[in-house]
Structure formats: structure tokens, C-alpha cells
Scaffold this motif. Structure first.
Motif, mmCIF file in Angstrom:
data_model
loop_
_atom_site.group_PDB
_atom_site.id
_atom_site.type_symbol
_atom_site.label_atom_id
_atom_site.label_comp_id
_atom_site.label_asym_id
_atom_site.label_seq_id
_atom_site.Cartn_x
_atom_site.Cartn_y
_atom_site.Cartn_z
ATOM 1 N N ILE A 131 0.860 -1.191 0.000
ATOM 2 C CA ILE A 131 0.000 0.000 0.000
ATOM 3 C C ILE A 131 0.895 1.239 0.000
ATOM 4 C CG2 ILE A 131 -1.768 1.258 1.300
ATOM 5 C CD1 ILE A 131 -2.488 -1.506 2.599
ATOM 6 N N PRO A 132 0.625 2.242 -0.883
ATOM 7 C CA PRO A 132 1.438 3.458 -0.908
ATOM 8 C C PRO A 132 1.337 4.230 0.419
ATOM 9 C CG PRO A 132 0.076 3.316 -2.870
ATOM 10 C CD PRO A 132 -0.402 2.249 -1.925
ATOM 11 N N HIS A 133 2.492 4.593 0.978
ATOM 12 C CA HIS A 133 2.584 5.319 2.244
ATOM 13 C C HIS A 133 3.547 6.497 2.104
ATOM 14 C CE1 HIS A 133 0.875 1.681 4.042
ATOM 15 N NE2 HIS A 133 0.805 2.304 5.200
ATOM 16 N N VAL A 134 3.464 7.424 3.056
ATOM 17 C CA VAL A 134 4.461 8.473 3.247
ATOM 18 C C VAL A 134 4.687 8.618 4.749
ATOM 19 C CG1 VAL A 134 4.037 9.829 1.142
ATOM 20 C CG2 VAL A 134 2.691 10.288 3.210
ATOM 21 N N ASP A 135 5.869 9.074 5.117
ATOM 22 C CA ASP A 135 6.140 9.380 6.514
ATOM 23 C C ASP A 135 5.635 10.784 6.792
ATOM 24 O OD1 ASP A 135 7.383 6.932 6.981
ATOM 25 O OD2 ASP A 135 9.369 7.714 6.468
ATOM 26 N N MET A 136 5.047 10.957 7.980
ATOM 27 C CA MET A 136 4.527 12.265 8.377
ATOM 28 C C MET A 136 5.015 12.590 9.795
ATOM 29 S SD MET A 136 0.704 12.303 6.709
ATOM 30 C CE MET A 136 0.618 14.107 6.668
ATOM 31 N N LEU A 137 5.170 13.882 10.069
ATOM 32 C CA LEU A 137 5.706 14.358 11.335
ATOM 33 C C LEU A 137 4.842 15.487 11.876
ATOM 34 C CD1 LEU A 137 8.160 14.432 13.387
ATOM 35 C CD2 LEU A 137 9.136 16.166 11.850
ATOM 36 N N ARG A 138 4.661 15.507 13.189
ATOM 37 C CA ARG A 138 3.969 16.601 13.883
ATOM 38 C C ARG A 138 4.863 17.024 15.032
ATOM 39 N NH1 ARG A 138 1.114 17.548 18.384
ATOM 40 N NH2 ARG A 138 -0.584 19.058 18.252
ATOM 41 N N GLU A 139 5.067 18.342 15.162
ATOM 42 C CA GLU A 139 5.891 18.846 16.242
ATOM 43 C C GLU A 139 5.043 19.692 17.168
ATOM 44 O OE1 GLU A 139 10.192 19.529 14.876
ATOM 45 O OE2 GLU A 139 8.971 20.067 13.128
ATOM 46 N N SER A 140 5.077 19.341 18.464
ATOM 47 C CA SER A 140 4.317 20.084 19.471
ATOM 48 C C SER A 140 4.995 21.426 19.739
ATOM 49 C CB SER A 140 4.239 19.293 20.768
ATOM 50 O OG SER A 140 3.658 18.042 20.536
ATOM 51 N N HIS A 141 4.207 22.412 20.044
ATOM 52 C CA HIS A 141 4.761 23.740 20.300
ATOM 53 C C HIS A 141 4.865 24.020 21.776
ATOM 54 C CE1 HIS A 141 4.448 24.346 16.055
ATOM 55 N NE2 HIS A 141 3.153 24.099 16.106
#
Length: 141
Positions: A131-141
Motif C-alpha cells: 500500500i502506498p505510504h508516506v512518513d509524516m511528522l507533527r511537532e508540538s509547540h
């Protein structure tokens, strides 16, 4: 829709519900091989269970490095913000544990969902379990 809530789950006590949801979504619907779905990280992960009244309808897990994964909602409850509630619970738990970065491997079709929660794409597209995927990132402030 009646009362939907998310709670922390216990991998051992809630195992049947967690497995039933992930088997329905990943193994049955998306044809992920069972040996790819189940891994040694489950026993160490923090699990979340979404319930409608007392009926389990969704799950997610958080690893100690801030990786959120195995986000799954049973078909009949999709589009009702259950996934969003699961993600908000996982993000809040990560932040409470001092994990200022949360990351995940997103199926490409779901990237807009994660972007609404503050994640951004940080990789090229790749295949995971076919299945096509991408890596994703979230940064808390």
C-alpha cells in the motif's frame, strides 16, 4: 450517534477487541498479511480503544519513540470523527509523556486527514504491505 469515547486500552485485557478491529480493517479489508500486522511492539505500546457505548469500534497505538500507528476504525463508523478522536488521544498522551515529535507512516489516501491534525509529509512515497505510504511528522509547540 450515541456516546463515542476513547480510552487507554490494555493489550492483554482488551486483546480480543483490539485484534478484531485491526483484523477487520487491515487484514480483511486491505489484505495486509497477518505476519506484517502483528509485531513485538504491540506488547510494549500504549493502545487506545474507541467505543460507542461499550462496543469497540476503533483503535490506535503509540510507541515510546512517538510513533503513532495501527489507526483503524470499523467501516460502519468511518466519517464520524472516530479516527480524529483516536489521534487526538494519542497526540495528547505523547505530549504528556514529553514526546514533542509524533510521527507516523500514513497511507497516501489518508494524508489530508493527518494534515488537519498538524502532521506534514516528510518523505517520498513508498510501499508498505503493498500500500502506498508516506512518513509524516507533527511537532508540538
Amino acid at each position: 450517534m450515541s456516546k463515542v469515547h476513547v480510552r487507554l486500552a490494555d493489550w492483554h485485557k482488551d486483546n480480543a477487541a483490539l485484534r478484531r478491529i485491526r483484523e477487520a480493517v487491515f487484514i480483511n479489508e486491505q489484505s495486509v498479511a497477518p505476519e506484517l500486522e502483528w509485531d513485538s511492539e504491540d506488547s510494549q505500546a500504549i493502545h487506545f480503544l474507541a467505543l460507542e457505548d461499550d462496543y469497540p469500534i476503533g483503535t490506535a497505538r503509540l510507541l515510546s519513540d512517538g510513533h503513532i500507528g495501527r489507526v483503524s476504525v470499523l467501516r460502519d463508523w468511518r466519517g464520524l470523527k472516530v479516527g480524529e478522536r483516536l489521534m487526538q488521544a494519542a497526540i495528547a498522551e505523547a505530549e504528556q509523556r514529553g514526546l514533542r515529535q509524533q510521527h507516523l507512516s500514513a497511507q497516501v489516501h489518508a494524508t489530508a486527514f493527518y494534515e488537519r491534525l498538524g502532521f506534514r509529509i516528510v518523505s517520498d512515497e513508498y510501499l508498505e504491505a503493498g500500500i502506498p505510504h508516506v512518513d509524516m511528522l507533527r511537532e508540538s509547540h
